[in-house]
Design a protein around this motif. Structure first.
Motif, short mmCIF file in Angstrom:
data_model
loop_
_atom_site.label_atom_id
_atom_site.label_comp_id
_atom_site.label_asym_id
_atom_site.label_seq_id
_atom_site.Cartn_x
_atom_site.Cartn_y
_atom_site.Cartn_z
N GLY A 265 0.76 -1.12 0.26
CA GLY A 265 -0.27 -0.01 -0.03
C GLY A 265 0.59 1.20 0.01
N PHE A 266 1.66 1.35 0.88
CA PHE A 266 2.54 2.62 1.10
C PHE A 266 3.71 2.51 0.02
CE2 PHE A 266 6.32 4.86 3.29
CZ PHE A 266 5.63 5.90 2.86
N LEU A 267 4.38 1.46 0.09
CA LEU A 267 5.57 1.82 -1.13
C LEU A 267 5.24 1.37 -2.54
CD1 LEU A 267 8.12 -0.73 0.79
CD2 LEU A 267 8.17 1.86 0.95
N LEU A 306 -5.54 -5.27 -2.65
CA LEU A 306 -5.06 -5.09 -1.28
C LEU A 306 -6.29 -4.93 -0.14
CD1 LEU A 306 -2.76 -5.03 0.81
CD2 LEU A 306 -2.47 -2.29 -0.05
N ILE A 307 -7.32 -4.50 -0.74
CA ILE A 307 -8.44 -4.05 0.33
C ILE A 307 -9.14 -5.40 0.33
CG2 ILE A 307 -10.71 -2.93 0.20
CD1 ILE A 307 -9.66 -0.62 -1.18
N MET A 308 -9.22 -6.32 -0.56
CA MET A 308 -9.68 -7.67 -0.56
C MET A 308 -8.77 -8.49 0.53
SD MET A 308 -10.72 -8.37 -4.44
CE MET A 308 -11.28 -10.01 -4.36
N ARG A 309 -7.53 -8.16 0.43
CA ARG A 309 -6.62 -9.00 1.42
C ARG A 309 -6.93 -8.54 2.89
NH1 ARG A 309 -0.81 -10.79 0.27
NH2 ARG A 309 -0.27 -11.79 2.29
N ILE A 310 -7.22 -7.31 3.05
CA ILE A 310 -7.25 -6.76 4.44
C ILE A 310 -8.62 -7.19 4.72
CG2 ILE A 310 -7.86 -4.57 5.78
CD1 ILE A 310 -6.08 -3.20 4.04
N LEU A 321 -12.65 -13.31 -2.84
CA LEU A 321 -11.39 -13.03 -2.17
C LEU A 321 -10.22 -13.58 -2.59
CD1 LEU A 321 -12.54 -12.03 1.72
CD2 LEU A 321 -12.22 -10.49 -0.56
N LEU A 322 -10.33 -14.76 -3.37
CA LEU A 322 -9.39 -15.57 -3.85
C LEU A 322 -8.58 -14.70 -4.83
CD1 LEU A 322 -8.27 -18.54 -3.54
CD2 LEU A 322 -9.57 -19.11 -5.35
N LEU A 323 -9.29 -13.54 -5.39
CA LEU A 323 -8.56 -12.85 -6.29
C LEU A 323 -7.73 -11.75 -5.67
CD1 LEU A 323 -11.51 -12.14 -8.55
CD2 LEU A 323 -9.55 -13.88 -9.05
N ALA A 324 -7.53 -11.83 -4.35
CA ALA A 324 -6.79 -10.38 -3.71
C ALA A 324 -5.43 -10.35 -4.24
CB ALA A 324 -7.10 -10.90 -2.26
N ALA A 325 -4.77 -11.68 -3.98
CA ALA A 325 -3.04 -11.56 -4.08
C ALA A 325 -2.98 -11.49 -5.75
CB ALA A 325 -2.60 -12.85 -3.65
N PRO A 326 -3.57 -12.38 -6.59
CA PRO A 326 -3.52 -12.10 -8.18
C PRO A 326 -3.89 -10.39 -8.53
CG PRO A 326 -4.69 -13.92 -7.75
CD PRO A 326 -4.78 -13.32 -6.52
N LEU A 327 -4.60 -10.05 -8.09
CA LEU A 327 -5.04 -8.69 -8.30
C LEU A 327 -3.80 -7.52 -8.16
CD1 LEU A 327 -9.05 -8.15 -7.88
CD2 LEU A 327 -7.84 -8.13 -10.02
N GLN A 328 -3.33 -7.82 -6.91
CA GLN A 328 -2.09 -7.11 -6.52
C GLN A 328 -1.25 -7.31 -7.10
OE1 GLN A 328 -1.47 -7.10 -1.77
NE2 GLN A 328 -3.07 -8.64 -2.13
#
Length: 347
Positions: A265-267, A306-310, A321-328
């Motif tokens: 998120g930040f970096l 990232l929002i989905m991961r949180i 939410l399985l798409l959280a990491a792939p989307l990032q």
């Protein structure tokens, strides 16, 4: 091939090497049936911090910022040595041991520390070192000490290594944020104090929440982001980046949220948002002035993921939410693909 371009390419390759296993690992945690890169995951944090961000930061210090300040890049031999050490450190952490990897990284840090003396001298146009110059130097010095500490202890402390890219970005922002917002920073002491508090707060995790919140308040106020002035694209990224830094500062009790709110998120939002820095990298890599039209696709994919991961970290468990990491991952990769595509196509 130009060395700055080689640094960028190697950085992207290390991004894939460190990032893909993390995507599959998180999906596996969510119940995905296959994890083909499971054996590579333990080195994920090392390769992302000292491989990908190491290459990016090396390009900044040895090339882009150096040209701006001193009018020249570091000697080619120094750049090659740095690149080799970063690659050797990353590969060692993956296939041999992280302690051996840290030895190579310590040597690479030594190169950055040695060359950072350029920023403590008078600039090519006669300017004296500013707050940004000194923060840059201290960021590298602190990061070098962190690597040495872990070598002395005989084991690694993954979260503490985030101080390397986080503190350096805060240092660079002391100069570059004004190029985005158009608001001149008049209270540099706020950034200095924010820098100190952030380093200490991250260093004593999970007990540094209050210090990190204070660092956020000071850095956000100094940045001028709250005035909502400047160009829309970088303002959106940087405001989002500072929101994630606040989230990490508050939610220190959740390790996954803390780590990825900072690391992703930040970096990444900061890297994507400060297009002035990116253009300097590409100018030195391709030897010509360029203009890149920003795309909101990477921003959307990265931050939705990232929002989905949180949400998952908070206990919400639904199939999407399985798409959280792939989307990032796709968001990060698409940024570099879309940007490089525009750069390469410029005649």
């Amino acid at each position: 091939m130009r060395l700055p371009l080689l640094l960028i390419i190697v950085g992207i390759l290390l991004l894939l090497l460190g990032g893909v296993p993390a995507v599959f690992e998180f999906m596996n945690m969510q119940g995905f049936f296959i994890d083909p890169t499971e054996s590579l995951f333990p080195a994920h944090w090392f390769i992302m911090i000292y491989g990908f961000f190491g290459a990016l930061i090396g390009n900044e210090i040895l090339v882009a910022l150096s040209v701006e300040w001193s009018g020249k890049t570091a000697d080619n031999k120094l750049i090659v040595a740095y690149l080799l050490l970063v690659v050797l450190g990353s590969i060692s952490s993956l296939f041999l041991s992280q302690q051996l990897g840290l030895i190579f990284i310590l040597l690479s840090m030594g190169i950055l520390l040695y060359y950072s003396k350029e920023y403590l001298g008078v600039s090519k146009i006669g300017l004296l070192p500013t707050t940004y110059n000194w923060l840059l130097f201290y960021s590298i010095m602190i990061s070098t000490a962190i690597v040495a500490l872990q070598l002395g202890l005989g084991y690694t402390i993954p979260y503490i290594n985030l101080i390397f890219p986080a503190s350096l970005i805060l240092a660079v922002m002391d100069r570059d944020i004004a190029l985005v917002t158009g608001v001149k920073i008049s209270r540099h002491w706020e950034n200095v104090l924010a820098f100190i508090l952030l380093v200490i707060g991250m260093g004593i995790y999970p007990n540094g929440s209050i210090l990190m919140i204070l660092a956020w308040i000071l850095s956000f106020h100094a940045s001028g982001l709250y005035r909502f002035k400047g160009r829309r694209y970088p303002m959106l990224h940087l405001t989002t980046a500072w929101i994630y830094l606040l989230i990490a500062s508050i939610l220190v009790f959740n390790y996954d949220i803390y780590i990825h709110a900072i690391a992703v998120g930040f970096l990444f939002n900061t890297v994507f948002g400060v297009d002035v820095v990116l253009m300097d990298l590409f100018v030195n890599a391709f030897g010509r002035r360029i203009h890149v039209k920003p795309s909101y696709i990477p921003f959307t994919l990265l931050n939705v993921g990232l929002i989905m991961r949180i949400l998952y970290d908070f206990g919400l468990s639904i199939p999407i939410l399985l798409l959280a990491a792939p989307l990032q991952g796709i968001g990060i990769l698409s940024f570099f693909v879309l940007t490089l595509k525009q750069v390469v196509m410029v005649k």
